[in-house]
Design a protein around this motif. Structure first.
Motif, PDB file in Angstrom:
ATOM      1  N   ALA A 168       0.844  -1.193   0.000  1.00 53.10           N
ATOM      2  CA  ALA A 168       0.000   0.000   0.000  1.00 53.10           C
ATOM      3  C   ALA A 168       0.879   1.242   0.000  1.00 53.10           C
ATOM      4  N   ASP A 169       0.505   2.193  -0.835  1.00 53.50           N
ATOM      5  CA  ASP A 169       1.261   3.426  -0.937  1.00 53.50           C
ATOM      6  C   ASP A 169       0.707   4.418   0.081  1.00 53.50           C
ATOM      7  N   VAL A 170       1.275   4.447   1.276  1.00 54.03           N
ATOM      8  CA  VAL A 170       0.726   5.303   2.334  1.00 54.03           C
ATOM      9  C   VAL A 170       1.681   6.427   2.686  1.00 54.03           C
ATOM     10  N   SER A 171       2.755   6.554   1.927  1.00 54.61           N
ATOM     11  CA  SER A 171       3.792   7.475   2.369  1.00 54.61           C
ATOM     12  C   SER A 171       4.078   8.550   1.336  1.00 54.61           C
ATOM     13  N   THR A 172       4.299   9.756   1.830  1.00 55.23           N
ATOM     14  CA  THR A 172       4.701  10.823   0.919  1.00 55.23           C
ATOM     15  C   THR A 172       6.164  10.679   0.536  1.00 55.23           C
ATOM     16  N   SER A 173       6.822   9.614   1.051  1.00 55.57           N
ATOM     17  CA  SER A 173       8.214   9.424   0.663  1.00 55.57           C
ATOM     18  C   SER A 173       8.342   8.583  -0.602  1.00 55.57           C
TER      19      SER A 173
END
Ligand code: FVH
Length: 294
Positions: free
Chosen positions: A3-8
């Motif tokens: 899951a893409d949960v990061s602003t990084s």
């Protein structure tokens, strides 16, 4: 699937035209490490000043991130930019406007090169990007799990609407909506021409047009959709084809009196007449949809 949960999440963006530059600024502002490439390298400079990394080649840019966004002029420019570039293991998201067939071919092309592929159709102009209240969004289609993986990152510049696994469907939605827009603009163009030589202020006329088109659009779209789904083209019709076709001479005569070419409207009027000979006067305008199919 992660899951893409990061602003990084690092993002690579190929294409820094008006739209690409607007997209880039939103990912930078949200804190994503951003690598950019543009055919004309000078266009990377303002973004580098804002924190982006400029890649010297498209291959270098693609190598920098797993998620690679394309926002180029057209399908041919995607070919040119990615010629010979290693796409193995990459997630390609192509926001370049193309036909549905080009999107499907591009998906197969990407898969053959070891990449996963999402296609996108941008329903916004650059000033709407990064401005949620402006209502812009992007249609996406292709692998559902790929969309889920990157949904949060993709939602940074504009809203997202996933329209299915067929990679051609984002482009089809995009072109369908834009086609409707051109029909609307054609009608407004005719209306402005009708008042052009009169002492009517176009600035006062414009909101009248907007209000009328807005009031008509919702019920018309909803009824057409219901008719197409049910096959009953007479259900709940308020302004029937017989009445509307009888009004056509008034529109043509008014255009003539105002010295305006009826050229933008005549093709549609002709279709209405044709449908009247095949359907019934009690139906609405839905039958014209079927006449367009070849
Ligand atoms: N701008 C808009 O209003 C619309 C809104 C809806 C979506 N479209 C589509 O978005 C794509 C990009 O549009 P854009 O506005 O950024 O377009 P331009 O400002 O003209 O920039 C074009 C970029 O494409 C690069 N490019 C052109 N040809 C090639 C090529 N053969 N190889 C590599 N890159 C190429 C161009 O590079 P350069 O001219 O700066 O070197 C720009 O980066 C588009 O599909 C719209 O339909 C925008």
């Amino acid at each position: 699937m992660t899951a893409d949960v990061s602003t990084s999440t690092p993002v690579t963006l190929l294409g820094l035209g008006a739209m690409g530059t607007a997209l880039a600024r939103t990912w930078l502002a949200a804190g994503h490490p951003l690598t950019v490439w543009n055919r004309t390298a000078a266009r990377t400079e303002p973004l580098v000043a804002e924190g982006a990394t400029a890649a010297a080649t498209a291959a270098e840019a693609v190598a920098a991130s797993d998620l690679v966004i394309l926002c180029l002029l057209d399908d041919a420019s995607v070919d040119e930019a990615l010629k010979g570039v290693d796409l193995t293991g990459k997630d390609l998201v192509n926001l370049t406007t193309t036909t549905p067939a080009q999107a499907r071919e591009r998906a197969a092309w990407a898969t053959a090169r070891g990449a996963r592929y999402l296609d996108g159709g941008i329903m916004a102009v650059p000033p709407m990007i990064g401005v949620p209240e402006a209502g812009g969004y992007v249609f996406y289609s292709g692998a559902p799990d790929l969309f889920e993986t990157h949904e949060k990152t993709l939602a940074v510049p504009a809203g997202t609407r996933f329209v299915g696994a067929d990679p051609g469907h984002a482009a089809l939605h995009d072109v369908a909506l834009l086609s409707a827009m051109y029909g609307m603009i054609a009608g407004a163009t005719h209306a402005f021409a009708l008042i052009r030589e009169e002492s009517i202020d176009p600035v006062a006329f414009a909101p009248l047009l907007t209000e009328w088109i807005t009031a008509m659009a919702g019920p018309h779209m909803a009824q057409t959709a219901e008719h197409l789904k049910s096959g009953d083209y007479t259900a709940d019709v308020v302004s029937n084809l017989g009445m509307q076709t009888a009004g056509v001479p008034t529109f043509l005569a008014t255009a003539e009196q105002q010295g305006v070419s009826p050229g933008l409207l005549v093709p549609f009027f002709n279709l209405m007449h044709r449908r009247l000979t095949q359907g019934t006067p009690e139906e609405g305008l839905t039958g014209v949809v079927d006449l367009l199919l070849r």
